[in-house]
Design an enzyme around this catalytic site. Structure first.
Site, short mmCIF file in Angstrom:
data_model
loop_
_atom_site.label_atom_id
_atom_site.label_comp_id
_atom_site.label_asym_id
_atom_site.label_seq_id
_atom_site.Cartn_x
_atom_site.Cartn_y
_atom_site.Cartn_z
N THR A 185 5.36 5.41 7.88
CA THR A 185 5.50 3.87 7.32
C THR A 185 6.92 4.01 6.26
O THR A 185 7.51 2.87 6.27
CB THR A 185 4.38 3.22 6.43
OG1 THR A 185 4.07 4.44 5.21
CG2 THR A 185 3.17 3.21 7.42
N ASP A 186 7.10 4.85 5.84
CA ASP A 186 8.21 4.84 4.78
C ASP A 186 9.64 4.36 5.17
O ASP A 186 10.31 3.83 4.32
CB ASP A 186 8.49 6.42 3.86
CG ASP A 186 7.14 6.64 3.40
OD1 ASP A 186 6.34 5.90 3.00
OD2 ASP A 186 7.12 8.09 2.89
N THR A 235 2.34 9.46 8.71
CA THR A 235 0.91 9.61 7.89
C THR A 235 -0.18 9.51 9.10
O THR A 235 -1.21 10.36 9.03
CB THR A 235 0.52 8.72 7.01
OG1 THR A 235 1.45 8.94 5.62
CG2 THR A 235 -0.63 8.73 6.43
#
Ligand code: ASP
Length: 338
Positions: free
Chosen positions: A85-86, A12
């Protein structure tokens, strides 16, 4: 001036609206241009590796990140990696296993909102990642996010949207960063070794180049069919079993797990409860698996499942001997607080 290598992988932090949803598009230069204060205090070499949503990052990509750090290790004072971040917790845990006892900081960061978007956490996180990488005594693999500095084998993503998206499981954060100021917490003493973070007693770095990807994670659910586990375990070298509570495996699943272990699959037991160590000896419902498998199983104690997964990939790539694997897995657990 210290020299930092910035490796970008997407996420992101580098996203723009593609017309079909957010997708990584920004370059390493775009990211650096958003944090001019960084290039005033250190020299940065930027090396783009991928531009992927971290949903699509795999152990293969993390091996590439580790190789980039290994190859450049002697030429830089520290490393900053931008990442989605996932799967950031998996990435940090995997790099912790591949790049052990690094004397130099290896810092992962990302963002919940893209760089440049109003209210984005991206610039602050990137600045903090550099601040940590440049700080005295920083070493080892850490996630820097929302002002927290978290050990690579302790991190878990805990919130899908809140900027404070990561937590350290089973161990305090290493430090807090507020307005560029670093506040370090106490230094843990390594279990039974007298080893201390940043201490000259720490062994020299040891880097590894392989991961065994024939590992899976099984989240047990009430009434789960043994058939599901049997099929899931086919072709695997290791299976991490998330039992219930402090340590319980439904009676109906004990025979299939025993057969799976007997077929040579390395079984690692952990809990699906996020906090507190697992212990499969407290209840009869936990001991059954130990008794049935004759001690052929190990437990992941209090590290998050993401870290257990990474430690298993590393331990099994080095050796398929059961005792060796168990010893290596235990070593990864000991390293979780370094
Ligand atoms: N889907 C994004 C990723 O993991 C989410 C993020 O970076 O926050 O790449």
């Amino acid at each position: 001036m210290r020299h930092i290598l910035l490796l970008t992988t997407g996420g992101t932090i580098a996203c723009r609206d593609s017309g079909h949803g957010l997708a990584p598009a920004l370059t390493a230069e775009d990211l650096l241009a958003a944090v001019p204060a960084v290039t005033r205090v250190c020299e940065v070499t930027a090396r783009p590796l991928f531009n992927l949503d971290s949903t699509d990052m795999t152990p293969k990509e993390w091996l590439t990140v580790a190789a980039a750090i290994r190859d450049a290790y002697d030429c830089f004072d520290g490393f900053v990696i931008t990442h989605g971040t996932d799967t950031l917790a998996y990435a940090a845990a995997t790099l912790s296993c591949l790049l052990q006892h690094s004397e130099k900081p290896i810092v992962l960061t990302g963002a919940q909102l893209p760089m440049g978007v109003p209210g984005s956490d991206a610039a602050e996180n990137l600045k903090d990642a550099f601040a940590w990488a440049l700080s005295e005594g920083a070493r080892g693999v850490r996630i820097v996010f929302a002002g927290r500095v978290i050990r690579g084998l302790r991190a878990r993503k805990r919130h899908t949207t809140d900027p404070d998206a990561f937590e350290s499981v089973g161990c305090p954060d290493t430090a807090l960063i507020h307005d560029g100021q670093i506040i370090r917490y106490g230094v843990p003493v390594g279990e039974g070794q007298g080893s201390v973070t940043d201490s000259p007693l720490m062994p020299p770095h040891e880097f590894f180049e392989d991961l065994d990807t024939r590992i899976a994670l099984a989240h047990l659910t009430p009434g789960m069919s043994p058939f599901v586990l049997r099929h899931m375990a086919e072709g695997l070298h290791g299976l991490i079993v998330e039992g219930v509570g402090i340590g319980g495996i439904p009676d109906t699943l004990v025979p299939v797990l025993t057969r799976v272990a007997e077929s040579g699959v390395f079984l690692i037991l952990t809990s699906q409860v996020p906090y507190g160590a697992s212990d499969f000896t407290v209840y009869r419902a936990g001991r059954r698996i130990h008794e049935a498998c004759g001690g052929q199983v190990v437990t992941a104690r209090d590290i998050p499942s993401e870290a257990a997964f990474a430690a298993a990939m590393w331990a099994m790539a080095v050796s398929r001997d059961r005792e060796d694997m168990a010893e290596r897995f235990a070593r990864a657990l000991r390293g979780a607080d370094l």
